[in-house]
Design a protein around this motif. Structure first.
Motif, mmCIF file in Angstrom:
data_model
loop_
_atom_site.group_PDB
_atom_site.id
_atom_site.type_symbol
_atom_site.label_atom_id
_atom_site.label_comp_id
_atom_site.label_asym_id
_atom_site.label_seq_id
_atom_site.Cartn_x
_atom_site.Cartn_y
_atom_site.Cartn_z
ATOM 1 N N SER A 1 0.834 -1.195 0.000
ATOM 2 C CA SER A 1 0.000 0.000 0.000
ATOM 3 C C SER A 1 0.872 1.249 0.000
ATOM 4 O O SER A 1 1.760 1.386 0.835
ATOM 5 C CB SER A 1 -0.901 -0.007 1.243
ATOM 6 O OG SER A 1 -1.649 1.184 1.320
ATOM 7 N N GLN A 2 0.620 2.131 -0.937
ATOM 8 C CA GLN A 2 1.337 3.398 -0.941
ATOM 9 C C GLN A 2 1.006 4.173 0.332
ATOM 10 O O GLN A 2 1.884 4.537 1.092
ATOM 11 C CB GLN A 2 0.935 4.199 -2.200
ATOM 12 C CG GLN A 2 1.708 5.492 -2.443
ATOM 13 C CD GLN A 2 1.275 6.649 -1.559
ATOM 14 O OE1 GLN A 2 2.112 7.272 -0.881
ATOM 15 N NE2 GLN A 2 0.001 6.960 -1.510
ATOM 16 N N SER A 3 -0.280 4.424 0.561
ATOM 17 C CA SER A 3 -0.703 5.265 1.687
ATOM 18 C C SER A 3 -0.560 4.554 3.026
ATOM 19 O O SER A 3 -0.377 5.193 4.061
ATOM 20 C CB SER A 3 -2.165 5.679 1.499
ATOM 21 O OG SER A 3 -2.994 4.516 1.519
ATOM 22 N N GLU B 1 -3.050 3.272 4.375
ATOM 23 C CA GLU B 1 -4.312 3.564 5.062
ATOM 24 C C GLU B 1 -5.532 2.989 4.347
ATOM 25 O O GLU B 1 -6.658 3.241 4.775
ATOM 26 C CB GLU B 1 -4.515 5.089 5.201
ATOM 27 C CG GLU B 1 -3.396 5.831 5.929
ATOM 28 C CD GLU B 1 -3.268 5.460 7.415
ATOM 29 O OE1 GLU B 1 -4.182 4.820 7.972
ATOM 30 O OE2 GLU B 1 -2.223 5.804 8.002
ATOM 31 N N THR B 2 -5.335 2.269 3.289
ATOM 32 C CA THR B 2 -6.469 1.769 2.507
ATOM 33 C C THR B 2 -7.324 0.816 3.341
ATOM 34 O O THR B 2 -6.823 -0.173 3.885
ATOM 35 C CB THR B 2 -5.941 1.095 1.225
ATOM 36 O OG1 THR B 2 -5.201 2.074 0.512
ATOM 37 C CG2 THR B 2 -7.064 0.565 0.352
ATOM 38 N N ALA B 3 -8.615 1.143 3.444
ATOM 39 C CA ALA B 3 -9.503 0.441 4.381
ATOM 40 C C ALA B 3 -9.567 -1.063 4.106
ATOM 41 O O ALA B 3 -9.484 -1.873 5.037
ATOM 42 C CB ALA B 3 -10.902 1.053 4.330
ATOM 43 N N LYS C 1 -7.678 4.446 -18.063
ATOM 44 C CA LYS C 1 -9.059 4.643 -17.609
ATOM 45 C C LYS C 1 -9.148 5.836 -16.673
ATOM 46 O O LYS C 1 -9.987 6.706 -16.822
ATOM 47 C CB LYS C 1 -9.541 3.421 -16.787
ATOM 48 C CG LYS C 1 -9.911 2.227 -17.588
ATOM 49 C CD LYS C 1 -10.524 1.161 -16.687
ATOM 50 C CE LYS C 1 -9.528 0.067 -16.435
ATOM 51 N NZ LYS C 1 -10.084 -1.276 -16.323
ATOM 52 N N GLU C 2 -8.302 5.833 -15.653
ATOM 53 C CA GLU C 2 -8.486 6.858 -14.616
ATOM 54 C C GLU C 2 -8.113 8.250 -15.098
ATOM 55 O O GLU C 2 -8.691 9.229 -14.660
ATOM 56 C CB GLU C 2 -7.796 6.490 -13.302
ATOM 57 C CG GLU C 2 -6.325 6.307 -13.348
ATOM 58 C CD GLU C 2 -5.753 5.831 -12.005
ATOM 59 O OE1 GLU C 2 -6.372 6.023 -10.959
ATOM 60 O OE2 GLU C 2 -4.643 5.263 -12.028
ATOM 61 N N LEU C 3 -7.163 8.324 -16.037
ATOM 62 C CA LEU C 3 -6.721 9.652 -16.476
ATOM 63 C C LEU C 3 -7.520 10.203 -17.640
ATOM 64 O O LEU C 3 -7.805 11.388 -17.703
ATOM 65 C CB LEU C 3 -5.246 9.604 -16.887
ATOM 66 C CG LEU C 3 -4.252 9.317 -15.768
ATOM 67 C CD1 LEU C 3 -2.883 9.066 -16.348
ATOM 68 C CD2 LEU C 3 -4.211 10.466 -14.780
#
Ligand code: F6R
Length: 365
Positions: free
Chosen positions: A103-105, A107-109, A243-245
């Motif tokens: 995980s980068q953050s 914090e991913t739930a 997709k996201e960009l």
């Protein structure tokens, strides 16, 4: 601060030679060509019989790439799941297993929920994280940091290549500890990995070529990405970035899976990005590429000089990468994939750093 760059994403793409170098330098000693694992929390890969990995999105694709490395270099079986599935699946885990979270953050739930499940099962918990003080890092027995620095662009770029750099180092360490990599091979692999920053830097010079090719993707309805082996997860990562960009529908497929369905989509309006360094399975990927070309699909091939020569295609359709050691190809080939999505989005005028509907850190389920 974006420096001279138009977007944070572009700045972060350009930081990659440096941050990949920092990250590798944390795990590899370039003087005596050895891999070492600081903060491994007593982890011994020789005593592990299985790894189960959990992550979301781009971090999941980094994990999937590393499955090929752990299994190939260390003969260590890897199960990998996207966290939102894993957390409710009640997977049986091996008594001597390692649970690894990427995980980068940090914090991913969903990833955190997966960690809680593995903790209850008494697993050794390891994390590949970019934020050292994060919840996932604090909850883990072993912490393997990626030294990407803060990532501002919502679409992950440098965190991904630093995750790959960390995971490749871990896989080599696992291979050494498990006796599948002898001293000579270890030296060679460390030397190969140490070349990554230099190649990343070289590949950034392809930006103008890639920006021109991005015209071919802009305003298309669909794009297909194909790859085999470690370039299969990269195909999915490329599709996710696009997709996201740019909001263009894109799918990444294992090249060999094409004839089992998706080839029905192919016509002259379907660009296909093929990721194929000239490796042991190059010919297989090329034959899949020829199948789509025969149905009118517009190809963009990402390969190296040997690959380019072997296919004899119009050079306007090829991104020619330098020839490089096999282990670093997914790290270095990530850069043209990122630049292609970036420039497609710039052509289309979308908000590159803040794509619609997305948040940088997904702390709710
Ligand atoms: C895509 C992207 C996301 C994240 C995913 C996991 O560009 O950034 O797919 O990779 O939300 O986030 P982390 O790594 O913070 O757990």
């Amino acid at each position: 601060d974006k420096g001279n760059h138009r977007h944070f994403m572009l700045k972060e793409i350009y930081e990659q030679p440096e941050v990949i170098g920092h990250t590798l330098g944390h795990y590899l000693s370039f003087n005596n060509l050895q891999v070492n694992l600081p903060e491994s929390g007593g982890l011994d890969f020789a005593k592990i019989d299985r790894i189960n990995m959990t992550a979301c999105g781009t971090a999941y694709y980094a994990g999937l790439t590393s499955k090929y490395w752990f299994e190939g270099l260390a003969r260590l079986p890897v199960d990998i799941d996207i966290a939102s599935e894993f957390r409710y699946r009640e997977a049986p885990l091996s008594k001597d297993g390692l649970s690894l979270f990427i995980s980068q953050s940090g914090e991913t739930a969903d990833t955190l929920a997966g960690l809680k499940y593995c903790e209850e099962q008494g697993q050794h918990l390891a994390a590949v994280v970019n934020v050292r003080e994060s919840t996932i890092a604090r909850a883990s027995h072993s912490v393997f940091p990626t030294l990407a620095g803060p990532e501002i662009g919502v679409a992950s770029t440098k965190a991904f290549t630093c995750q790959l750099s960390t995971l490749a180092s871990l896989a080599v360490a696992a291979g050494v500890q498990r006796g599948h990599i002898d001293r000579e091979r270890e030296k060679q692999l460390v030397r190969d990995l140490s070349e990554a920053p230099r190649y990343a830097n070289e590949v950034l010079h392809l930006e103008d070529t890639i920006a021109k090719l991005a015209h071919r993707l802009a305003n298309k309805q669909h794009v297909l990405y194909l790859g085999r082996d470690t370039n299969f997860p990269l195909a999915m990562e490329g599709a996710l970035k696009l997709k996201e960009l740019s909001y263009i529908h894109a799918e990444g497929y294992a090249a060999g899976e094409l004839k089992h369905g998706p080839i029905a989509l192919v016509d002259e309006n379907m660009p296909i990005v093929v990721i194929a360094p000239h490796d042991r399975i190059f010919e297989k990927t090329v034959s899949n590429m020829q199948e789509v070309a025969a149905r009118g699909g517009q190809i963009i091939l990402i390969t190296d000089p040997k690959g380019a020569e072997a296919v004899g295609m119009d050079e306007a359709e090829i991104i020619v990468m330098p020839e490089m050691p096999e282990i670093i190809t997914p790290i270095i080939y990530a850069l043209p994939i990122q630049m292609l999505a970036y420039h497609t989005a710039v052509h289309m005028g979308t908000d590159v750093d803040q794509p619609r509907n997305l948040a940088k850190s997904v702390t709710v389920e």
